[in-house]
Design a protein around this motif. Structure first.
Motif, mmCIF file in Angstrom:
data_model
loop_
_atom_site.group_PDB
_atom_site.id
_atom_site.type_symbol
_atom_site.label_atom_id
_atom_site.label_comp_id
_atom_site.label_asym_id
_atom_site.label_seq_id
_atom_site.Cartn_x
_atom_site.Cartn_y
_atom_site.Cartn_z
ATOM 1 N N LEU A 96 0.857 -1.184 0.000
ATOM 2 C CA LEU A 96 0.000 0.000 0.000
ATOM 3 C C LEU A 96 0.890 1.229 0.000
ATOM 4 N N ASP A 97 0.710 2.080 -1.001
ATOM 5 C CA ASP A 97 1.572 3.250 -1.170
ATOM 6 C C ASP A 97 0.825 4.534 -0.849
ATOM 7 N N THR A 98 1.447 5.350 0.010
ATOM 8 C CA THR A 98 0.870 6.628 0.394
ATOM 9 C C THR A 98 1.986 7.672 0.431
ATOM 10 N N GLY A 99 1.631 8.880 0.819
ATOM 11 C CA GLY A 99 2.603 9.958 0.967
ATOM 12 C C GLY A 99 2.137 10.898 2.046
ATOM 13 N N ASP A 100 3.069 11.439 2.827
ATOM 14 C CA ASP A 100 2.635 12.313 3.919
ATOM 15 C C ASP A 100 2.041 13.624 3.418
ATOM 16 N N PHE A 101 2.270 13.941 2.143
ATOM 17 C CA PHE A 101 1.739 15.173 1.558
ATOM 18 C C PHE A 101 0.482 14.942 0.732
ATOM 19 N N TYR A 102 0.014 13.694 0.615
ATOM 20 C CA TYR A 102 -1.230 13.419 -0.085
ATOM 21 C C TYR A 102 -2.388 13.929 0.772
ATOM 22 N N GLY A 103 -3.048 14.961 0.286
ATOM 23 C CA GLY A 103 -4.109 15.541 1.089
ATOM 24 C C GLY A 103 -3.589 16.154 2.369
ATOM 25 N N SER A 104 -2.293 16.498 2.381
ATOM 26 C CA SER A 104 -1.646 17.113 3.551
ATOM 27 C C SER A 104 -1.910 16.309 4.828
ATOM 28 N N GLY A 105 -1.755 15.015 4.726
ATOM 29 C CA GLY A 105 -1.936 14.141 5.882
ATOM 30 C C GLY A 105 -3.201 13.316 5.845
ATOM 31 N N HIS A 106 -4.168 13.723 5.056
ATOM 32 C CA HIS A 106 -5.441 12.998 5.007
ATOM 33 C C HIS A 106 -5.246 11.551 4.593
ATOM 34 N N ASN A 107 -4.356 11.303 3.622
ATOM 35 C CA ASN A 107 -4.199 9.959 3.086
ATOM 36 C C ASN A 107 -3.660 8.992 4.120
ATOM 37 N N GLU A 108 -2.728 9.440 4.940
ATOM 38 C CA GLU A 108 -2.194 8.574 5.991
ATOM 39 C C GLU A 108 -3.267 8.269 7.035
ATOM 40 N N THR A 166 7.868 11.146 1.131
ATOM 41 C CA THR A 166 7.966 12.353 1.943
ATOM 42 C C THR A 166 8.800 13.387 1.211
ATOM 43 N N GLY A 167 8.817 14.602 1.739
ATOM 44 C CA GLY A 167 9.690 15.637 1.214
ATOM 45 C C GLY A 167 9.008 16.725 0.420
ATOM 46 N N ALA A 168 7.834 16.453 -0.142
ATOM 47 C CA ALA A 168 7.118 17.484 -0.890
ATOM 48 C C ALA A 168 6.403 18.421 0.080
ATOM 49 N N LEU A 169 6.466 19.703 -0.208
ATOM 50 C CA LEU A 169 5.887 20.721 0.676
ATOM 51 C C LEU A 169 4.607 21.277 0.071
ATOM 52 N N ARG A 170 3.588 21.459 0.911
ATOM 53 C CA ARG A 170 2.294 21.982 0.463
ATOM 54 C C ARG A 170 1.975 23.268 1.194
ATOM 55 N N ASP A 171 1.101 24.067 0.601
ATOM 56 C CA ASP A 171 0.579 25.246 1.290
ATOM 57 C C ASP A 171 -0.877 24.992 1.671
ATOM 58 N N PRO A 172 -1.504 25.883 2.454
ATOM 59 C CA PRO A 172 -2.871 25.630 2.917
ATOM 60 C C PRO A 172 -3.887 25.492 1.789
ATOM 61 N N ALA A 173 -3.583 26.068 0.627
ATOM 62 C CA ALA A 173 -4.500 25.969 -0.508
ATOM 63 C C ALA A 173 -4.318 24.683 -1.294
ATOM 64 N N VAL A 227 4.898 23.740 -2.941
ATOM 65 C CA VAL A 227 5.777 24.900 -2.766
ATOM 66 C C VAL A 227 7.245 24.518 -2.621
ATOM 67 N N GLY A 228 7.608 23.287 -2.955
ATOM 68 C CA GLY A 228 9.013 22.925 -2.908
ATOM 69 C C GLY A 228 9.253 21.519 -2.389
ATOM 70 N N VAL A 229 10.535 21.221 -2.241
ATOM 71 C CA VAL A 229 10.973 19.919 -1.737
ATOM 72 C C VAL A 229 11.991 20.147 -0.628
ATOM 73 N N ASP A 230 11.875 19.386 0.449
ATOM 74 C CA ASP A 230 12.800 19.516 1.568
ATOM 75 C C ASP A 230 13.111 18.125 2.106
ATOM 76 N N THR A 231 14.323 17.650 1.840
ATOM 77 C CA THR A 231 14.713 16.329 2.344
ATOM 78 C C THR A 231 15.932 16.416 3.253
#
Length: 332
Positions: free
Chosen positions: A50-62, A83-90, A94-98
């Motif tokens: 099962l593949d997810t991401g911490d930035f999918y839905g800004s946490g919703h997916n996890e 992990t590593g992709a950055l999101r804004d409230p909208a 907005v970038g990558v941070d690893t």
């Protein structure tokens, strides 16, 4: 369900994996009850990756995955987290941070949201141009040593990056787009991965629905749907690509299959080191995808599929110019 090993050092997983991104993000609204039912159906069918991401839905997916796994045997599931992709409230990117500290902080939150004590495969979603890959992999290697992560994966990395990463710690798989109409990995990245004993978890095997046989020119795309901005779904490109799907449909139907099943089976045929990750959001689409495992394709069938969808005739890149420039995998 038949199984395959991820790389030379990774876990054994089912021949198909399930990607959860679309249940929270990128493809418009999804029904949460149906999403959870789809995860349950996948597990019952034998899918364990099962593949997810911490930035999918800004946490919703996890959080969704955590709810779906309640009452299930955690040890029977292989959870892959990007992990590593950055999101804004909208919801914008907005970038990558690893950086090492960022990764460790992100994992702490992931473990809490997933309600688990470890992640099976942890991977940076993209190469951070400001952080050497050795530092990123080294930080995750520390998390492996501490028991919070079982294996290290990568996503959309090029050959040079794969070599540098593998020199720091074994890499079990590279998650990368691979389909009938996205075959760029075949010339450089795939041979390098095989040389290094790194498996491939192929996403986008249906090109975000484009070659599923279900997409139509009249289908509406909301502003939050990735496909509204994808070159392959735009203007004349869409017309040309749907003509390829019609040709694929003819070949598939001759085998008693759907275009989606033929496309998935083709990816699965490319090697025992490749695991297609399907993005089904509903049980009916999952059931169709599972049917690809029963489709037997000989050399003539595979040749017919490739002749129906010549990769050089595909119209449009898989991302827009800005996103393509951010893909290390496209640089070599």
């Amino acid at each position: 369900m038949k199984q395959r090993q991820l790389g030379s050092t990774g876990p054994t997983v089912a021949t198909l994996g399930l990607g959860l991104m679309g249940m929270s993000d990128m493809y418009g609204p999804a029904d949460e009850t149906e999403s959870i039912a789809t995860v349950h159906a996948a597990l019952d069918a034998g899918i364990n990756l099962l593949d997810t991401g911490d930035f999918y839905g800004s946490g919703h997916n996890e959080l969704l995955l955590s709810r779906a796994l309640k009452g299930r045997d955690r040890d029977q599931v292989v959870i892959s987290v990007k992990t590593g992709a950055l999101r804004d409230p909208a919801g914008g990117f907005v970038g990558v941070d690893t950086r090492p500290a960022t990764l460790k902080n992100a994992l702490a939150q992931t473990l809490r949201k997933l309600d688990t004590d470890h992640v099976d495969i942890y991977r940076p979603a993209r190469l951070d141009p400001a952080v050497p890959i050795e530092d990123t992999v080294g930080a995750i290697a520390e998390l492996v040593k501490e028991g919070y992560v079982r294996h290290i994966g990568l996503s959309e990395m090029g050959s040079d990056t794969l070599r540098r990463a593998a020199a720091v710690h074994p890499i079990v798989d590279l998650q990368i787009e691979y389909s009938l109409i996205s075959r760029g990995i075949e010339t450089g990245v795939l041979p390098t991965a095989r040389e290094l004993g790194i498996g491939i978890t192929a996403y986008g095997v249906l090109s975000r629905g484009l070659i599923s046989g279900h997409w139509t020119k009249s289908r509406e795309k909301g502003a939050r749907d990735f496909r509204a901005h994808s070159p392959r779904f735009s203007g004349d490109n869409l017309d040309r690509n749907l003509a390829l799907v019609d040709a694929l449909r003819a070949v598939a139907e001759a085998k008693g299959a759907t275009p989606a099943q033929a496309a998935i089976a083709w990816v699965a045929s490319r090697g025992e080191d490749i695991v297609p990750v399907i993005g089904a959001r509903r049980r009916e689409r999952l059931s169709e995808s599972l049917g690809a495992l029963d489709l037997e394709l000989d050399a003539a069938d595979l040749a017919a599929i490739e002749a129906a969808v010549p990769v050089e005739t595909v119209a449009g890149e898989r991302y827009d110019a800005h996103q393509m420039a951010l893909l290390d995998s496209e640089q070599g």
